[in-house]
Design a protein around this motif. Structure first.
Motif, short mmCIF file in Angstrom:
data_model
loop_
_atom_site.label_atom_id
_atom_site.label_comp_id
_atom_site.label_asym_id
_atom_site.label_seq_id
_atom_site.Cartn_x
_atom_site.Cartn_y
_atom_site.Cartn_z
N ILE A 84 4.01 -3.82 -5.68
CA ILE A 84 4.51 -4.97 -4.92
C ILE A 84 4.08 -4.90 -3.45
N ARG A 85 2.93 -4.28 -3.18
CA ARG A 85 2.44 -4.33 -1.81
C ARG A 85 2.25 -5.79 -1.38
N PRO A 86 2.60 -6.13 -0.15
CA PRO A 86 2.50 -7.54 0.28
C PRO A 86 1.08 -8.10 0.15
N ARG A 87 0.09 -7.29 0.48
CA ARG A 87 -1.29 -7.75 0.40
C ARG A 87 -2.02 -7.09 -0.77
N GLY A 88 -1.88 -5.80 -0.91
CA GLY A 88 -2.49 -5.13 -2.05
C GLY A 88 -4.01 -5.12 -1.98
N VAL A 89 -4.60 -4.62 -3.06
CA VAL A 89 -6.05 -4.50 -3.16
C VAL A 89 -6.50 -5.20 -4.43
N TRP A 90 -7.53 -6.04 -4.33
CA TRP A 90 -8.08 -6.75 -5.48
C TRP A 90 -7.03 -7.60 -6.18
N CYS A 91 -6.11 -8.18 -5.43
CA CYS A 91 -5.05 -8.95 -6.06
C CYS A 91 -4.53 -10.02 -5.11
N THR A 92 -3.80 -10.96 -5.66
CA THR A 92 -3.19 -12.03 -4.87
C THR A 92 -2.05 -11.48 -4.03
N HIS A 93 -1.95 -11.96 -2.79
CA HIS A 93 -0.87 -11.52 -1.91
C HIS A 93 0.48 -12.04 -2.41
N ILE A 94 1.54 -11.35 -2.01
CA ILE A 94 2.89 -11.80 -2.33
C ILE A 94 3.49 -12.38 -1.05
N GLY A 95 3.46 -13.70 -0.95
CA GLY A 95 3.85 -14.39 0.27
C GLY A 95 5.27 -14.07 0.71
N ALA A 96 6.18 -13.96 -0.24
CA ALA A 96 7.59 -13.71 0.11
C ALA A 96 7.75 -12.38 0.84
N LEU A 97 6.94 -11.39 0.47
CA LEU A 97 7.05 -10.08 1.12
C LEU A 97 6.27 -10.04 2.42
N LYS A 98 5.28 -10.89 2.57
CA LYS A 98 4.59 -10.99 3.87
C LYS A 98 5.54 -11.58 4.91
N GLN A 99 6.35 -12.53 4.48
CA GLN A 99 7.29 -13.16 5.40
C GLN A 99 8.60 -12.38 5.54
N HIS A 100 9.04 -11.77 4.45
CA HIS A 100 10.32 -11.06 4.47
C HIS A 100 10.16 -9.67 3.82
N PRO A 101 9.49 -8.76 4.50
CA PRO A 101 9.26 -7.43 3.93
C PRO A 101 10.55 -6.66 3.68
N GLU A 102 11.60 -7.03 4.38
CA GLU A 102 12.88 -6.33 4.20
C GLU A 102 13.42 -6.46 2.78
N LYS A 103 12.95 -7.44 2.03
CA LYS A 103 13.40 -7.60 0.65
C LYS A 103 13.07 -6.37 -0.19
N ALA A 104 12.02 -5.64 0.20
CA ALA A 104 11.57 -4.49 -0.59
C ALA A 104 12.22 -3.18 -0.17
N LEU A 105 13.17 -3.21 0.75
CA LEU A 105 13.79 -1.97 1.20
C LEU A 105 14.44 -1.15 0.07
N PRO A 106 14.99 -1.77 -0.98
CA PRO A 106 15.53 -0.94 -2.07
C PRO A 106 14.47 -0.06 -2.74
N VAL A 107 13.21 -0.43 -2.62
CA VAL A 107 12.12 0.40 -3.13
C VAL A 107 11.61 1.35 -2.05
N LEU A 108 11.48 0.87 -0.85
CA LEU A 108 10.88 1.67 0.23
C LEU A 108 11.79 2.79 0.72
N GLU A 109 13.06 2.48 0.91
CA GLU A 109 13.98 3.47 1.49
C GLU A 109 14.04 4.78 0.69
N PRO A 110 14.15 4.74 -0.64
CA PRO A 110 14.22 6.01 -1.38
C PRO A 110 12.94 6.84 -1.30
N LEU A 111 11.84 6.22 -0.89
CA LEU A 111 10.54 6.91 -0.86
C LEU A 111 10.13 7.35 0.54
N ARG A 112 10.98 7.14 1.52
CA ARG A 112 10.55 7.34 2.91
C ARG A 112 10.28 8.80 3.26
N ALA A 113 10.76 9.73 2.44
CA ALA A 113 10.48 11.16 2.68
C ALA A 113 9.96 11.81 1.40
#
Length: 258
Positions: A173-202
């Motif tokens: 679910i990378r906002p831009r990613g590689v070789w793929c269509t962007h996810i506009g909702a995450l480009k505008q509101h990246p905070e939506k993905a915090l439930p995934v990002l926070e557990p991986l921060r360390a």
């Protein structure tokens, strides 16, 4: 360099090595080898029962991009193999054939998101990097279409023992990613993905760290202030070398402009 598997051109692949790849008897070890596989030859060698027409269609598409050929191959093999297509393809010795399994899962009709993620899980945990990349590319459109539920499901993957699955949760679910269509909702509101990002921060594994850093670097191209603030908070709350490495990668595009 000619004929060596470490070459960067298709011409550098030894004919005997290419024959193994096209027969399905060997896995690609480099991107060059992956791109060199003749899908029509591989289809004839590994799935002769699907008929020559499918191989001829595949042959006519040889000049198109590999992502489009992966989708086409999956469509061509799915109907002849029927309901057992996924099970048969995902355990094949050829990583390209296992890649086709990813796109069969991606193209499956009327499959709930939870079931689709469960089906892709073994391939997301595949020992070959190429299969793992195909796995997230194949299901990404479904994740983007049902983003809130996707984040709920993927947040659970962040606790998986396998670093490959933890990395999938972020990379898919990378906002831009590689070789793929962007996810506009995450480009505008990246905070939506915090439930995934926070557990991986360390996360202790660089493979996962790189994905988190790249995710935030994507976000920084649209929401640089948010990424700066998040990294500052993470480092303040968790002064860990892994977090520092993630944040350095996250901020690289912003810092280049400073």
């Amino acid at each position: 360099m000619s004929g060596k598997r470490t070459g960067n051109r298709v011409e550098d692949i030894a004919p005997a090595r290419l024959a193994l790849l096209n027969s399905g008897a060997a896995e690609a070890t480099t991107l060059t080898e992956c791109l060199a596989v003749d899908f029509a030859a591989l289809m004839r060698a590994t799935l002769p029962g699907i008929g020559e027409d499918a191989a001829v269609i595949m042959e006519s598409a040889q000049g198109t991009g590999i992502s489009k050929r992966m989708v086409l191959a999956a469509a061509l093999v799915c109907d002849p193999l029927g309901k057992g297509a996924i099970e048969r393809l995902q355990v094949h010795p050829s990583d390209t054939v296992r890649g086709w399994a990813c796109f069969v899962i991606g193209a499956a009709q009327d499959m709930p998101l939870a079931a689709r993620l469960e089906a892709i899980r073994p391939l997301a945990d595949d020992h070959r990097f190429g299969v793992r990349e195909w796995s997230w590319m194949a299901v990404r459109p479904h994740l983007a279409a049902d983003l809130d539920q996707a984040i709920v499901h993927l947040s659970k993957w962040t606790k998986a023992p396998s670093e490959r699955l933890r990395r999938f949760a972020c990379e898919a679910i990378r906002p831009r990613g590689v070789w793929c269509t962007h996810i506009g909702a995450l480009k505008q509101h990246p905070e939506k993905a915090l439930p995934v990002l926070e557990p991986l921060r360390a996360d202790a594994v660089p493979y996962v760290q790189d994905s988190v850093g790249n995710w935030l670097n994507d976000a920084a191209k649209d929401q640089p202030g948010w990424v700066r603030a998040l990294c500052a908070r993470w480092i303040a709350e968790n002064p860990d070398p892994a977090t520092a490495r993630i944040c350095k990668r996250a901020l690289r595009s912003i810092d280049c402009k400073s």
